[in-house]
Write a protein that holds these residues in place. Sequence first.
Motif, mmCIF file in Angstrom:
data_model
loop_
_atom_site.group_PDB
_atom_site.id
_atom_site.type_symbol
_atom_site.label_atom_id
_atom_site.label_comp_id
_atom_site.label_asym_id
_atom_site.label_seq_id
_atom_site.Cartn_x
_atom_site.Cartn_y
_atom_site.Cartn_z
ATOM 1 N N SER A 34 36.387 76.848 85.960
ATOM 2 C CA SER A 34 36.386 78.274 86.268
ATOM 3 C C SER A 34 36.821 79.151 85.094
ATOM 4 N N PRO A 35 36.057 79.166 83.984
ATOM 5 C CA PRO A 35 36.424 80.051 82.885
ATOM 6 C C PRO A 35 36.268 81.506 83.298
ATOM 7 N N LEU A 36 37.111 82.340 82.750
ATOM 8 C CA LEU A 36 37.011 83.766 83.006
ATOM 9 C C LEU A 36 35.687 84.281 82.484
ATOM 10 N N CYS A 37 34.981 85.081 83.269
ATOM 11 C CA CYS A 37 33.737 85.692 82.829
ATOM 12 C C CYS A 37 34.095 86.893 81.970
ATOM 13 N N ALA A 38 33.985 86.742 80.659
ATOM 14 C CA ALA A 38 34.485 87.757 79.733
ATOM 15 C C ALA A 38 33.361 88.590 79.154
ATOM 16 N N GLU A 39 33.738 89.771 78.661
ATOM 17 C CA GLU A 39 32.791 90.664 78.004
ATOM 18 C C GLU A 39 33.132 90.714 76.516
ATOM 19 N N LEU A 40 32.817 89.644 75.780
ATOM 20 C CA LEU A 40 33.212 89.624 74.369
ATOM 21 C C LEU A 40 32.390 88.645 73.557
ATOM 22 N N ILE A 41 32.153 89.024 72.298
ATOM 23 C CA ILE A 41 31.581 88.139 71.288
ATOM 24 C C ILE A 41 32.651 87.986 70.220
ATOM 25 N N ILE A 42 32.921 86.757 69.774
ATOM 26 C CA ILE A 42 34.000 86.524 68.812
ATOM 27 C C ILE A 42 33.423 85.904 67.537
ATOM 28 N N HIS A 43 33.810 86.460 66.415
ATOM 29 C CA HIS A 43 33.421 85.915 65.112
ATOM 30 C C HIS A 43 34.686 85.603 64.324
ATOM 31 N N MET A 44 34.683 84.426 63.638
ATOM 32 C CA MET A 44 35.894 84.056 62.908
ATOM 33 C C MET A 44 35.588 83.228 61.673
ATOM 34 N N HIS A 45 36.613 83.152 60.803
ATOM 35 C CA HIS A 45 36.640 82.249 59.657
ATOM 36 C C HIS A 45 37.749 81.227 59.933
ATOM 37 N N ALA A 46 37.484 79.941 59.663
ATOM 38 C CA ALA A 46 38.507 78.908 59.829
ATOM 39 C C ALA A 46 39.306 78.773 58.537
ATOM 40 N N TYR A 47 40.569 78.350 58.682
ATOM 41 C CA TYR A 47 41.488 78.302 57.544
ATOM 42 C C TYR A 47 42.259 76.995 57.468
ATOM 43 N N ASP A 48 42.606 76.624 56.240
ATOM 44 C CA ASP A 48 43.623 75.611 56.013
ATOM 45 C C ASP A 48 44.955 76.334 56.180
ATOM 46 N N ALA A 49 45.591 76.123 57.299
ATOM 47 C CA ALA A 49 46.784 76.906 57.630
ATOM 48 C C ALA A 49 47.924 76.663 56.647
ATOM 49 N N ALA A 50 47.998 75.462 56.082
ATOM 50 C CA ALA A 50 49.100 75.155 55.164
ATOM 51 C C ALA A 50 48.999 75.957 53.871
ATOM 52 N N TRP A 51 47.775 76.205 53.426
ATOM 53 C CA TRP A 51 47.564 76.897 52.164
ATOM 54 C C TRP A 51 47.119 78.347 52.351
ATOM 55 N N GLY A 52 46.709 78.692 53.565
ATOM 56 C CA GLY A 52 46.274 80.055 53.821
ATOM 57 C C GLY A 52 44.940 80.399 53.198
ATOM 58 N N VAL A 53 44.089 79.388 52.942
ATOM 59 C CA VAL A 53 42.786 79.629 52.335
ATOM 60 C C VAL A 53 41.689 79.217 53.315
ATOM 61 N N GLN A 54 40.548 79.867 53.188
ATOM 62 C CA GLN A 54 39.437 79.574 54.087
ATOM 63 C C GLN A 54 38.987 78.129 53.930
ATOM 64 N N LYS A 55 38.717 77.475 55.044
ATOM 65 C CA LYS A 55 38.265 76.087 55.039
ATOM 66 C C LYS A 55 37.163 75.945 56.081
ATOM 67 N N ASP A 56 35.933 75.834 55.608
ATOM 68 C CA ASP A 56 34.787 75.810 56.519
ATOM 69 C C ASP A 56 34.518 74.383 56.979
ATOM 70 N N GLU A 106 31.666 92.975 70.082
ATOM 71 C CA GLU A 106 32.032 91.824 69.255
ATOM 72 C C GLU A 106 33.359 92.114 68.570
ATOM 73 N N VAL A 107 34.187 91.076 68.446
ATOM 74 C CA VAL A 107 35.439 91.182 67.700
ATOM 75 C C VAL A 107 35.426 90.131 66.592
ATOM 76 N N ALA A 108 35.499 90.597 65.335
ATOM 77 C CA ALA A 108 35.599 89.712 64.175
ATOM 78 C C ALA A 108 37.079 89.610 63.827
ATOM 79 N N VAL A 109 37.709 88.491 64.175
ATOM 80 C CA VAL A 109 39.166 88.460 64.270
ATOM 81 C C VAL A 109 39.917 88.303 62.954
ATOM 82 N N ASN A 110 39.238 87.811 61.875
ATOM 83 C CA ASN A 110 40.031 87.646 60.648
ATOM 84 C C ASN A 110 39.274 87.960 59.366
ATOM 85 N N GLY A 111 38.207 87.275 59.052
ATOM 86 C CA GLY A 111 37.516 87.492 57.792
ATOM 87 C C GLY A 111 38.120 86.672 56.668
ATOM 88 N N SER A 112 37.630 86.923 55.452
ATOM 89 C CA SER A 112 38.055 86.140 54.297
ATOM 90 C C SER A 112 39.209 86.787 53.539
#
Length: 319
Positions: free
Chosen positions: A65-87, A10-16
């Motif tokens: 034909s998606p690539l058959c990948a070996e990965l789990i991805i976890h992320m937090h979504a953000y308001d890109a303009a303000w740089g703050v988490q936005k769920d 698993e890859v947790a790509v950003n966090g809070s």
Amino acid sequence: MPRSEKPWLEVAVNGSWTRKVQPGRPITVDEIVRESVECAKLGASVSRVPPCSRLRSSPPTPLLSPLCAELIIHMHAYDAAWGVQKDDPDLYAAIFRGIISQVDCICYPTVPTGARRFEAVQDLARRGALEWCTLDPGSCNYERNLRQMVAEERLWNEDHIKDAYKMCFDHRIHPSFAIYEPGLLRAGSVWQAHHPQAPIPIYRFMLSSRYLWSFPPKPYALHAYTSLLADEAPGMPWMVAGLDVDVTPLVEETVNAGGHVRVGLEDAPMGTKMSNVEWTKVAVEKIQNAGKKLATAKEVRADLKEMEMEYRSRKGARI
């Protein structure tokens, strides 16, 4: 069907965290999608974003034909303009579509704190977009040092856990238990026993070099947690993870013991100079050095299904 017996990544790509403490983390939809796909192509199997077959739209959008990948991805979504988490469920849906149009991953979002903490994941669950969901089987204080003993509390009370478990049962979502203390493993096993018809959880052992909970990333931590798991929830899947920590020295021991691995900029030491792709490369290399081959997302799903059948057989529970 027999289990694959392969480790999951698993890859947790950003966090809070802010970019002040973790400068390299992605926050825009395009950045999160790009880095998740790059990591997936290296061979990662769990991601906090749902696979194409689960993400419903109107009308359904076919995937070519998606690539058959070996990965789990976890992320937090953000308001890109303000740089703050936005769920925002629509932000998460855009991230999911961007990833699963290119690779077949298991993707899942965070569950924030606050009174409206479940709104986004419940919306995504109703869309059929979730396979996994963060679920803490108890609360935790986030102290980092002796000068900060009054610290942030990560609160998961009984009502939170009941609501999350109901969602997991109703929508067939696997809880991803964040185990910040050995007592939370014991609590998680009790919650699991009270919900035998829900999808089985993944026990995520949270380690840290600086936070004053759980254990530091030492071999005795693995021994303690795996011994307790064998007593409390035998046969359940587990992975090594954490916050403000480098778990890569434990990767080979973890996969040889039958466990799984999580890395990425949410979990990595604060201020790391390494990118998500670089952390993924290190983990993949160490898994391969242990003589192991990563499970694909399809194999992760099949493994969970097999473990769930074994668990229900032992408990006499029906789906």
